[in-house]
Motif scaffolding. Structure first.
Motif, PDB file in Angstrom:
ATOM      1  N   PRO A  63       0.821  -1.211   0.000  1.00  0.00           N
ATOM      2  CA  PRO A  63       0.000   0.000   0.000  1.00  0.00           C
ATOM      3  C   PRO A  63       0.855   1.261   0.000  1.00  0.00           C
ATOM      4  O   PRO A  63       1.962   1.287   0.539  1.00  0.00           O
ATOM      5  CB  PRO A  63      -0.810  -0.129   1.295  1.00  0.00           C
ATOM      6  N   LYS A  64       0.321   2.319  -0.616  1.00  0.00           N
ATOM      7  CA  LYS A  64       1.083   3.562  -0.726  1.00  0.00           C
ATOM      8  C   LYS A  64       1.157   4.303   0.609  1.00  0.00           C
ATOM      9  O   LYS A  64       2.212   4.821   0.978  1.00  0.00           O
ATOM     10  CB  LYS A  64       0.446   4.462  -1.791  1.00  0.00           C
ATOM     11  N   ASP A  65       0.047   4.379   1.319  1.00  0.00           N
ATOM     12  CA  ASP A  65       0.009   5.117   2.579  1.00  0.00           C
ATOM     13  C   ASP A  65       0.110   4.142   3.745  1.00  0.00           C
ATOM     14  O   ASP A  65      -0.849   3.921   4.486  1.00  0.00           O
ATOM     15  CB  ASP A  65      -1.278   5.938   2.670  1.00  0.00           C
ATOM     16  N   ALA A  66       1.304   3.565   3.910  1.00  0.00           N
ATOM     17  CA  ALA A  66       1.475   2.494   4.880  1.00  0.00           C
ATOM     18  C   ALA A  66       1.861   2.992   6.266  1.00  0.00           C
ATOM     19  O   ALA A  66       1.829   2.236   7.230  1.00  0.00           O
ATOM     20  CB  ALA A  66       2.557   1.512   4.383  1.00  0.00           C
ATOM     21  N   GLU A  67       2.200   4.252   6.406  1.00  0.00           N
ATOM     22  CA  GLU A  67       2.784   4.727   7.662  1.00  0.00           C
ATOM     23  C   GLU A  67       1.729   5.218   8.636  1.00  0.00           C
ATOM     24  O   GLU A  67       0.716   5.802   8.259  1.00  0.00           O
ATOM     25  CB  GLU A  67       3.772   5.856   7.366  1.00  0.00           C
ATOM     26  N   GLN A  68       1.976   4.953   9.916  1.00  0.00           N
ATOM     27  CA  GLN A  68       1.201   5.549  10.990  1.00  0.00           C
ATOM     28  C   GLN A  68       1.950   6.813  11.392  1.00  0.00           C
ATOM     29  O   GLN A  68       3.064   6.758  11.904  1.00  0.00           O
ATOM     30  CB  GLN A  68       1.098   4.572  12.170  1.00  0.00           C
ATOM     31  N   ALA A  69       1.369   7.985  11.114  1.00  0.00           N
ATOM     32  CA  ALA A  69       2.118   9.243  11.184  1.00  0.00           C
ATOM     33  C   ALA A  69       2.677   9.518  12.572  1.00  0.00           C
ATOM     34  O   ALA A  69       3.814   9.974  12.711  1.00  0.00           O
ATOM     35  CB  ALA A  69       1.227  10.402  10.732  1.00  0.00           C
ATOM     36  N   ALA A  70       1.905   9.271  13.625  1.00  0.00           N
ATOM     37  CA  ALA A  70       2.388   9.579  14.971  1.00  0.00           C
ATOM     38  C   ALA A  70       3.534   8.664  15.381  1.00  0.00           C
ATOM     39  O   ALA A  70       4.438   9.072  16.111  1.00  0.00           O
ATOM     40  CB  ALA A  70       1.245   9.478  15.976  1.00  0.00           C
ATOM     41  N   ILE A  71       3.513   7.424  14.898  1.00  0.00           N
ATOM     42  CA  ILE A  71       4.608   6.497  15.192  1.00  0.00           C
ATOM     43  C   ILE A  71       5.767   6.722  14.240  1.00  0.00           C
ATOM     44  O   ILE A  71       6.918   6.394  14.540  1.00  0.00           O
ATOM     45  CB  ILE A  71       4.097   5.036  15.119  1.00  0.00           C
ATOM     46  N   ALA A  72       5.483   7.332  13.088  1.00  0.00           N
ATOM     47  CA  ALA A  72       6.490   7.607  12.059  1.00  0.00           C
ATOM     48  C   ALA A  72       7.093   6.323  11.513  1.00  0.00           C
ATOM     49  O   ALA A  72       8.290   6.242  11.228  1.00  0.00           O
ATOM     50  CB  ALA A  72       7.592   8.533  12.588  1.00  0.00           C
ATOM     51  N   ALA A  73       6.242   5.319  11.329  1.00  0.00           N
ATOM     52  CA  ALA A  73       6.667   4.030  10.772  1.00  0.00           C
ATOM     53  C   ALA A  73       5.417   3.212  10.466  1.00  0.00           C
ATOM     54  O   ALA A  73       4.354   3.467  11.048  1.00  0.00           O
ATOM     55  CB  ALA A  73       7.554   3.275  11.759  1.00  0.00           C
ATOM     56  N   PRO A  74       5.514   2.226   9.593  1.00  0.00           N
ATOM     57  CA  PRO A  74       4.398   1.290   9.434  1.00  0.00           C
ATOM     58  C   PRO A  74       4.166   0.550  10.747  1.00  0.00           C
ATOM     59  O   PRO A  74       5.108   0.213  11.471  1.00  0.00           O
ATOM     60  CB  PRO A  74       4.881   0.341   8.338  1.00  0.00           C
ATOM     61  N   TYR A  75       2.907   0.276  11.040  1.00  0.00           N
ATOM     62  CA  TYR A  75       2.559  -0.284  12.355  1.00  0.00           C
ATOM     63  C   TYR A  75       1.262  -1.075  12.225  1.00  0.00           C
ATOM     64  O   TYR A  75       0.419  -0.779  11.386  1.00  0.00           O
ATOM     65  CB  TYR A  75       2.386   0.863  13.357  1.00  0.00           C
ATOM     66  N   THR A  76       1.114  -2.085  13.069  1.00  0.00           N
ATOM     67  CA  THR A  76      -0.138  -2.828  13.117  1.00  0.00           C
ATOM     68  C   THR A  76      -0.423  -3.244  14.539  1.00  0.00           C
ATOM     69  O   THR A  76       0.452  -3.209  15.414  1.00  0.00           O
ATOM     70  CB  THR A  76      -0.087  -4.071  12.211  1.00  0.00           C
ATOM     71  N   HIS A  77      -1.653  -3.628  14.807  1.00  0.00           N
ATOM     72  CA  HIS A  77      -2.019  -4.167  16.109  1.00  0.00           C
ATOM     73  C   HIS A  77      -1.737  -5.667  16.118  1.00  0.00           C
ATOM     74  O   HIS A  77      -2.289  -6.406  15.307  1.00  0.00           O
ATOM     75  CB  HIS A  77      -3.500  -3.905  16.383  1.00  0.00           C
ATOM     76  N   ALA A  78      -0.890  -6.092  17.047  1.00  0.00           N
ATOM     77  CA  ALA A  78      -0.501  -7.502  17.059  1.00  0.00           C
ATOM     78  C   ALA A  78      -0.180  -8.009  18.461  1.00  0.00           C
ATOM     79  O   ALA A  78       0.445  -9.059  18.605  1.00  0.00           O
ATOM     80  CB  ALA A  78       0.724  -7.713  16.159  1.00  0.00           C
ATOM     81  N   THR A  79      -0.597  -7.284  19.503  1.00  0.00           N
ATOM     82  CA  THR A  79      -0.180  -7.676  20.852  1.00  0.00           C
ATOM     83  C   THR A  79      -1.338  -7.879  21.828  1.00  0.00           C
ATOM     84  O   THR A  79      -1.096  -8.167  22.995  1.00  0.00           O
ATOM     85  CB  THR A  79       0.767  -6.610  21.444  1.00  0.00           C
ATOM     86  N   ALA A  80      -2.580  -7.750  21.379  1.00  0.00           N
ATOM     87  CA  ALA A  80      -3.717  -7.897  22.303  1.00  0.00           C
ATOM     88  C   ALA A  80      -4.824  -8.759  21.699  1.00  0.00           C
ATOM     89  O   ALA A  80      -5.975  -8.346  21.605  1.00  0.00           O
ATOM     90  CB  ALA A  80      -4.268  -6.521  22.689  1.00  0.00           C
ATOM     91  N   PRO A  81      -4.523 -10.000  21.291  1.00  0.00           N
ATOM     92  CA  PRO A  81      -5.531 -10.814  20.599  1.00  0.00           C
ATOM     93  C   PRO A  81      -6.677 -11.280  21.488  1.00  0.00           C
ATOM     94  O   PRO A  81      -7.739 -11.647  20.971  1.00  0.00           O
ATOM     95  CB  PRO A  81      -4.719 -12.003  20.082  1.00  0.00           C
ATOM     96  N   LEU A  82      -6.490 -11.291  22.817  1.00  0.00           N
ATOM     97  CA  LEU A  82      -7.600 -11.663  23.691  1.00  0.00           C
ATOM     98  C   LEU A  82      -8.667 -10.579  23.711  1.00  0.00           C
ATOM     99  O   LEU A  82      -9.842 -10.864  23.959  1.00  0.00           O
ATOM    100  CB  LEU A  82      -7.089 -11.889  25.127  1.00  0.00           C
ATOM    101  N   ARG A  83      -8.267  -9.331  23.444  1.00  0.00           N
ATOM    102  CA  ARG A  83      -9.163  -8.188  23.627  1.00  0.00           C
ATOM    103  C   ARG A  83      -9.485  -7.445  22.341  1.00  0.00           C
ATOM    104  O   ARG A  83     -10.330  -6.562  22.344  1.00  0.00           O
ATOM    105  CB  ARG A  83      -8.535  -7.219  24.638  1.00  0.00           C
ATOM    106  N   ARG A  84      -8.795  -7.783  21.230  1.00  0.00           N
ATOM    107  CA  ARG A  84      -9.000  -7.033  19.984  1.00  0.00           C
ATOM    108  C   ARG A  84      -8.959  -8.007  18.816  1.00  0.00           C
ATOM    109  O   ARG A  84      -8.019  -8.780  18.658  1.00  0.00           O
ATOM    110  CB  ARG A  84      -7.903  -5.976  19.864  1.00  0.00           C
ATOM    111  N   LEU A  85      -9.978  -7.965  17.977  1.00  0.00           N
ATOM    112  CA  LEU A  85     -10.156  -8.947  16.908  1.00  0.00           C
ATOM    113  C   LEU A  85      -9.008  -8.953  15.912  1.00  0.00           C
ATOM    114  O   LEU A  85      -8.489 -10.009  15.534  1.00  0.00           O
ATOM    115  CB  LEU A  85     -11.468  -8.655  16.184  1.00  0.00           C
TER     116      LEU A  85
END
Length: 472
Positions: A330-352
């Protein structure tokens, strides 16, 4: 900002509040229970068999006191060239059958909801608070990230494996912070060191953090409710850096594989930046140089005008969403506040969404293709997560509004002093009352500005609707 707690005393207001909060749960636009099929499936679920045994590693968890849905456990150690960070994540992909009753129930929910009178879990509690939770002194399957960091906290190598782990300690934030401050031995002893290095790396990337005070409704054993407002403890910020590091690594793996889902946020446009500059100038704390993340890191937390500045800065942290992709990067892969590409991957019990991220990363790390079930349903996730996020935000706001109305109800007809936090339009303002600790919207006295103390009259406090009304 020190911790502040305001109580709703046992009274008619307390009874009315309990009814108002119960009505919120009853009227929630989401299922609050699980079908017999989902409960039976969760009870009978057999986790994937880990090939690796890491039970000799003394992992520890770090969560709010009393938490049972423990998604992450960490182990930190020094190496010859820097540090080794092991981050174990509950193996929810190993417990949940794609297309099964638990999976379908979780897709209806999107995330665990936290109400004043208890949580509404994403998965049946036999999984989220027992069999899949990384509880202390229990053997548990986990997806373990191993990070090699150099002496500056830069990640030089990453590995992801399915393993059996055994947490040795369940730490809570307050007690763990106290132990670190006292110099006591702790599984988190290296967390300040590594956390500060990772914060420095965030600054070097141009990242930004908006460390707003937390606002939480707490129910006591006697049934009374209170609102607790406090800045996050330092240990919470250091711990968050482990999660950010993991989310960035997961994003990189999925981008390299050409399949996955990212958490994105656009860079604020020049109009937003110009507005924020004007607001900081009006507050007497002008942003004159450097990036906005750098500016926010220089704010004095004890300065009474810091909260209005942070409120104004919140406009720069808008537009977060999810971006699913399968094929081209994807072209717009960055999370601006983190200043890097990012995903949710650490809370699978609480987030789908985390279950998809972890399943894809594990497969790719093992040299396999992304699971077909994950690819087929990727496009559904952004809408599911957006809906659940809106539901959670609304529940939280409605809960706080009703507790605040109950806190203020004995003061109807009284004169109240408050601090202007943010001016909204020509004649309205967000105000902060010190005692009871309540944030509300009120008329703006002529000439008043953020940081000023104003005197208002409380006209109405409707607990059932969560509404309060002030007059000049």
């Amino acid at each position: 900002m020190p911790q502040r707690r305001s109580h709703v005393a046992p009274s008619a207001a307390q009874s009315e509040l309990a009814n108002a909060l119960a009505a919120l749960r009853e009227n929630l636009d989401a299922p609050t229970g699980f079908s017999p099929e989902a409960l039976a499936e969760a009870e009978a679920a057999k986790p994937a068999e880990p090939a690796l045994d890491l039970r000799e590693v003394p992992f520890a968890t770090l969560d709010p006191a009393g938490a049972k849905d423990l998604d992450q456990a960490f182990h930190l150690e020094k190496s010859a060239s820097g540090y080794i960070v092991r981050y174990a994540i509950a193996d929810v992909p190993g417990f949940v059958t794609p297309g099964g009753a638990v999976d379908l129930a979780a897709r209806e929910r999107g995330q665990t909801l936290y109400a004043a009178d208890g949580s509404i879990p994403l998965h049946p509690r036999v999984l989220s608070e027992d069999r899949a939770s990384l509880l202390a002194d229990q053997d548990r399957p986990a997806l373990v990230w191993t990070f090699t960091l150099d002496s500056d906290g830069v990640v030089t190598a990453t590995r992801l494996e399915r393993a059996m782990v055994r947490s040795r300690a369940q730490l809570d934030y307050v007690a763990a912070q106290r132990a670190l401050d006292a110099g006591d031995d702790s599984p988190a002893a290296l967390l300040p060191e590594i956390g500060r290095l990772r914060i420095a790396q965030e600054a070097a990337r141009g990242g930004a953090s908006l460390n707003m005070p937390d606002e939480e409704v707490v129910r006591a054993d006697d049934g009374t409710y209170s609102i607790v407002r406090a800045r996050p403890l330092a240990i919470e910020e250091w711990n968050a850096q482990l999660s950010l590091m993991t989310g960035m690594a997961a994003a990189d793996i999925m981008l390299e594989a050409g399949v996955g889902i990212l958490r994105t946020m656009p860079e604020p446009d020049e109009k937003a930046f110009a507005t924020f500059r004007r607001q900081t100038e009006a507050l007497g704390r002008p942003w004159t140089r450097g990036g906005y993340g750098e500016f926010l890191r220089t704010l004095d937390l004890d300065d009474p005008l810091t909260l209005p500045v942070l409120e104004a800065a919140a406009s720069l942290f808008r537009g977060a969403g999810y971006l699913a992709f399968d094929g081209e990067r994807p072209k717009d892969a960055e999370q601006a506040a983190i200043a890097a590409p990012y995903t949710h991957a650490t809370a699978p019990l609480r987030r789908l969404v985390d279950r998809w991220s972890l399943a894809i990363c594990l497969a790719v790390s093992s040299g396999q293709e992304a699971p077909e079930w994950a690819r087929e349903s990727l496009s559904e996730l952004p809408a599911l997560m957006q809906a659940s996020g809106q539901r959670a935000s609304q529940l939280n706001a409605d809960t706080i509004n009703r507790v605040e109305a109950a806190l203020l109800s004995p003061l109807v007809g009284s004169r109240i002093e408050a601090t202007v936090v943010e001016v909204r339009g020509e004649d309205r303002a967000e105000i902060q009352i010190a005692d009871p600790a309540v944030t509300a919207t009120a008329p703006l006295p002529p000439g008043a500005a953020p940081g000023d103390t104003v005197s208002l009259s409380l006209v109405r406090a409707d607990i059932a609707k969560g509404e309060v009304e002030f007059a000049l």
